[in-house]
Design an enzyme around this catalytic site. Sequence first.
Site, PDB file in Angstrom:
ATOM      1  N   SER A  68       0.651  -1.276   0.213  1.00  0.00           N
ATOM      2  CA  SER A  68       0.085  -0.133  -0.337  1.00  0.00           C
ATOM      3  C   SER A  68       0.351   1.093   0.250  1.00  0.00           C
ATOM      4  CB  SER A  68      -0.531   0.129   1.059  1.00  0.00           C
ATOM      5  OG  SER A  68      -2.071  -0.953   0.493  1.00  0.00           O
ATOM      6  N   ALA A  69       2.599   1.104   0.128  1.00  0.00           N
ATOM      7  CA  ALA A  69       2.907   2.512   0.243  1.00  0.00           C
ATOM      8  C   ALA A  69       2.741   2.399  -1.403  1.00  0.00           C
ATOM      9  CB  ALA A  69       3.954   1.799   0.402  1.00  0.00           C
TER      10      ALA A  69
END
Length: 390
Positions: A68-69
Amino acid sequence: MTTIHGEVAAGFEPVREAFAANFAQHGDIGAAVCVYQYGRPVVDLWGGVADPETGRPWTGDTLQLVYSATKGATATAAHMLAERGALDLDAPVAKYWPEFAANGKADISVRWLLSHQAGLITLDQPVPLNEALAWHPMAAALAAQRPQWTPGTAHGYHGRTWGWLVGEVIRRVSGQTPGRFFADEIAAPLGLDFFIGLPAHERDRVSRMVYQRPAVDLTTVPAEMVPEELREQVAAWRDPQSFSNRAYAVTDPAAIDFDSPEVQAAELPASNGIGTAHGLARMYAALIGEVDGVRLLISETLASATKEQASGKDQVMLIPSRFSSGYMLPTETNPMIGPNSFGHTGRGGSLGFADPEHGIAFAYAMNNIIGGPNDLRATSLVDAVRKSLA
């Protein structure tokens, strides 16, 4: 002892020490960390093993999936379109994506999508994984889906759906898929080694992930023995109908093999960005200042992009969270450098963020997927950056 490669500018030696300690004490197998200060790299380190099965070493150009970065990269694309006047974040999504108005969603704004307030965390009918990877069937399913709460009244982490929701708006507005827009408008001008949708010829550079099982599976522990502060979360993990579980069950099968070539080649703008820590840090550096003559957003756009939009108890994670329009904001458990920082974490420990007050951009990527409150790796590196600044 793991050999640490790369360079550290004078004054940032504590980051090298913390990075080495992550291998010696905190479980890193292969990893990289990069820090920019006022547009130039002051830390660029890597070490360990990229593929434990073959022993392939981690090198300066090893690519890592950062889960999710990735959302920070996708949010940046949306804000670039807003700065150009092509996208109004406060306009209804349906202005750009007419089919989205179905099932009571006509008034949902683009900003609510970005800030996890749309209530579209899950699907009543999951989409077959191969169709979700092909993009359009998942976008159509989300356009038809009813929200799980009244949009704008609460926020909850749209862990999987966020990428298709925001990505489809980017596609409708720009005429390009989100991965293509990122490649052409962000990665190319900055020379970033970062992809949303991995080209086949880059596959051999990608590390292999290792997934750590928790020492104790709290879902198997009698409820009265679960620490009181974790009981609500554990109860949600045990309930297949909870938002905490349904948010990650939007495909059939729900489990996604992020090591597979098919998944890495697809565009999942919420979760399958693949790149170097250097590439991710360089992007954040270009958000808060010029990097080799390139700046991604002017200061006024950045101020709007990083203004808090949602905070308090998260309906999915069941813990306090804070979001701007697409970026995570500092919390007690993820303070970053200070109150003006913004960025995004990724499953298992990865992290990218910027702090305009100190001119800092930071990224950490690793292949040992741990996560949770006992994972000290990213925190120790950020603490070392803070120590270096002091």
